[in-house]
Design an enzyme around this catalytic site. Structure first.
Site, mmCIF file in Angstrom:
data_model
loop_
_atom_site.group_PDB
_atom_site.id
_atom_site.type_symbol
_atom_site.label_atom_id
_atom_site.label_comp_id
_atom_site.label_asym_id
_atom_site.label_seq_id
_atom_site.Cartn_x
_atom_site.Cartn_y
_atom_site.Cartn_z
ATOM 1 N N SER A 50 0.892 -1.155 0.147
ATOM 2 C CA SER A 50 0.061 -0.103 0.037
ATOM 3 C C SER A 50 1.111 1.236 -0.061
ATOM 4 C CB SER A 50 -1.089 0.002 1.063
ATOM 5 O OG SER A 50 -1.890 -1.129 1.167
ATOM 6 N N GLY A 244 -2.701 3.636 -3.966
ATOM 7 C CA GLY A 244 -3.376 4.706 -5.097
ATOM 8 C C GLY A 244 -4.443 5.122 -4.867
ATOM 9 N N CYS A 270 -9.449 -1.715 3.616
ATOM 10 C CA CYS A 270 -8.723 -0.303 3.039
ATOM 11 C C CYS A 270 -9.184 -0.111 1.622
ATOM 12 C CB CYS A 270 -7.250 -1.055 3.319
ATOM 13 S SG CYS A 270 -6.094 0.521 3.389
ATOM 14 N N LEU A 271 -8.310 -0.453 0.845
ATOM 15 C CA LEU A 271 -8.598 -0.115 -0.538
ATOM 16 C C LEU A 271 -9.930 -0.942 -0.981
ATOM 17 C CD1 LEU A 271 -8.058 1.217 -3.330
ATOM 18 C CD2 LEU A 271 -6.745 -0.693 -3.999
ATOM 19 N N GLN A 274 -12.713 0.828 0.096
ATOM 20 C CA GLN A 274 -13.173 1.924 -0.918
ATOM 21 C C GLN A 274 -13.729 1.567 -2.281
ATOM 22 O OE1 GLN A 274 -9.280 3.753 -0.887
ATOM 23 N NE2 GLN A 274 -9.224 4.261 0.954
ATOM 24 N N ASN A 312 -3.343 2.510 7.157
ATOM 25 C CA ASN A 312 -2.381 3.033 6.256
ATOM 26 C C ASN A 312 -3.228 3.463 4.920
ATOM 27 O OD1 ASN A 312 -0.360 3.624 4.323
ATOM 28 N ND2 ASN A 312 0.163 1.503 3.930
ATOM 29 N N GLY A 314 -4.743 6.942 2.363
ATOM 30 C CA GLY A 314 -4.527 8.603 2.100
ATOM 31 C C GLY A 314 -6.026 8.983 1.727
ATOM 32 N N TYR A 315 -6.986 7.953 1.360
ATOM 33 C CA TYR A 315 -8.204 8.389 0.922
ATOM 34 C C TYR A 315 -9.175 7.834 1.726
ATOM 35 C CZ TYR A 315 -6.066 9.415 -3.787
ATOM 36 O OH TYR A 315 -5.064 10.219 -4.542
ATOM 37 N N HIS A 355 -6.840 -2.143 9.272
ATOM 38 C CA HIS A 355 -6.336 -3.419 9.065
ATOM 39 C C HIS A 355 -6.537 -4.477 10.380
ATOM 40 C CE1 HIS A 355 -4.102 -2.746 5.244
ATOM 41 N NE2 HIS A 355 -4.155 -1.511 5.675
ATOM 42 N N GLU A 357 -5.892 -7.376 10.168
ATOM 43 C CA GLU A 357 -5.130 -8.540 10.337
ATOM 44 C C GLU A 357 -3.824 -7.958 10.842
ATOM 45 O OE1 GLU A 357 -3.579 -6.028 7.107
ATOM 46 O OE2 GLU A 357 -5.458 -6.731 7.695
#
Length: 383
Positions: A50, A244, A270-271, A274, A312, A314-315, A355, A357
């Protein structure tokens, strides 16, 4: 820490120049400068996909004191662009130590800089937001030319760059070693579920947490189609973390829309959280400086408890943008109130921004994997 005389420099896109010393590899690198507040876990940070495209600043002042070892790695290599610390330890001491951080960075070709005021750098990022920067071991003779390069840098093809290329079954060669030296937390489960794990830059421990629950885990590339997933006939789908801007992954978002229609239980991290939101009509936004560290407080609205989480990103998902009747915010960040989790009404699915995990010490968030197992059990029972 050894005293080195090799100079290194950090130049930010606003023109600020920090002068320090070199460790790790030498050369020049450009990336997005971010900070993480974890006091431990630098091995996991270095190998977290990430962080692709980013230059990571550790706010904790001493890094490397327990060395590096394979058990802590979350992927096959370092994906970040550069590494910034206040002080690094060249004589680590730990019973699991397999090497030192300086050698590890050199082997991976990652440029590091130490001896700068990381507090000042962190305060700048907190005030003005993340910004591009350059770390170099060469004197900056043309500052304007360097600034032009820095300001033109963009993180592109992030997920494509970190995802695997083939469909493979996850095989863990580390867990046995871990339980030999660390207390075992293996759940007493006999689910034998088949989980398809989308690799957007997944961390090994996500797959391990599923494998510890006796799940067969099939890891698939980011561009795997819904039809290919259907052929694998999974009991559940895991959407992994990754780097990203989530909105750039247009094809993946369309695939997730098709997966939702298949009504297979989904858990996103996380991603993955999103992308699931975007696939269901919500929006994401870039945070000023993001959430990175192992001490982020999150409120679970279902049980009215505050959890210590590892993060972790940024979005973030804009909670108010989730369409009515599609889902609801289930977790919020206790610091800034941003969305940290969503429960869905249109599919057997839930996602979190943090996270589970990678819990930072206590097992605050481990229950989410058990919840995923129960979601699958309930779904199979009702079919």
């Amino acid at each position: 820490m050894l005293e080195h005389t090799k100079k290194a420099y950090l130049l930010l896109s606003d023109g600020t120049l920090f002068e320090g010393y070199s460790f790790g590899a030498t050369g020049t690198t450009i990336g997005e400068v971010v900070f993480t507040t974890g006091m431990t876990g630098y091995g996991e940070t270095l190998t977290d996909p990430s962080y692709y495209g980013q230059i990571v600043t550790q706010t904790f002042p001493l890094i490397g004191n327990y060395g590096v070892n394979q058990m802590d790695h979350e992927s096959d290599r370092i994906y970040l662009k550069g590494y910034i610390v206040r002080e690094w330890c060249d004589q680590p001491s730990n019973f699991r130590c397999e090497g030192d951080i300086n050698t590890f960075l050199q082997q991976q070709g990652v440029i590091g800089i130490y001896g700068i005021d990381t507090r000042s750098l962190t305060r700048k990022i907190r005030e003005f937001g993340v910004m591009n920067g350059m770390v170099t071991t060469e004197p900056i003779t043309d500052k304007e030319a360097a600034l032009k390069q820095i300001r033109e840098f963009e993180i592109t093809d992030a997920v494509k760059s970190v995802s695997g290329k083939q469909i493979v079954d996850f095989v863990d060669n580390i867990s046995d070693k871990m339980t030999a030296v660390l207390p075992s937390t293996k759940p007493n489960t006999n689910n034998n579920f088949h989980i398809v794990l989308f690799d957007f830059g997944y961390k090994y421990n996500i797959a391990r947490c599923l494998a510890r629950r006796n799940c067969k885990v099939t890891v698939v590339p980011y561009n795997t189609t819904a039809e290919q997933v259907k052929e694998l006939n999974p009991d559940g789908i895991m959407l992994s973390n990754g780097p990203g801007n989530p909105a750039e992954n247009v094809e993946v978002i369309e695939t997730i829309r098709e997966l939702v229609k298949m009504q297979i239980p989904i858990f996103g991290i996380c991603l993955g959280h999103q992308l699931m939101a975007l696939a269901n009509g919500a929006r994401t936004e870039k945070l000023k400086y993001g959430h990175r560290g192992s001490n982020q407080p999150v409120i679970d609205l279902n049980i009215d408890q505050t959890l210590v989480t590892s993060q972790n990103h940024g979005y973030a998902v804009v909670g108010d943008s989730i369409p009515e009747g599609v889902g609801r915010v289930s977790h919020v960040n206790a610091n800034d109130g941003t969305c940290e989790g969503v429960e869905y009404f249109n599919a057997p699915a839930f996602t979190v921004q943090f996270h589970p995990e990678a819990r930072g010490g206590p097992l605050d968030t481990d229950y989410l994997f058990d919840r995923f197992m129960k979601l699958i059990e309930d779904h199979k029972r009702n079919q």
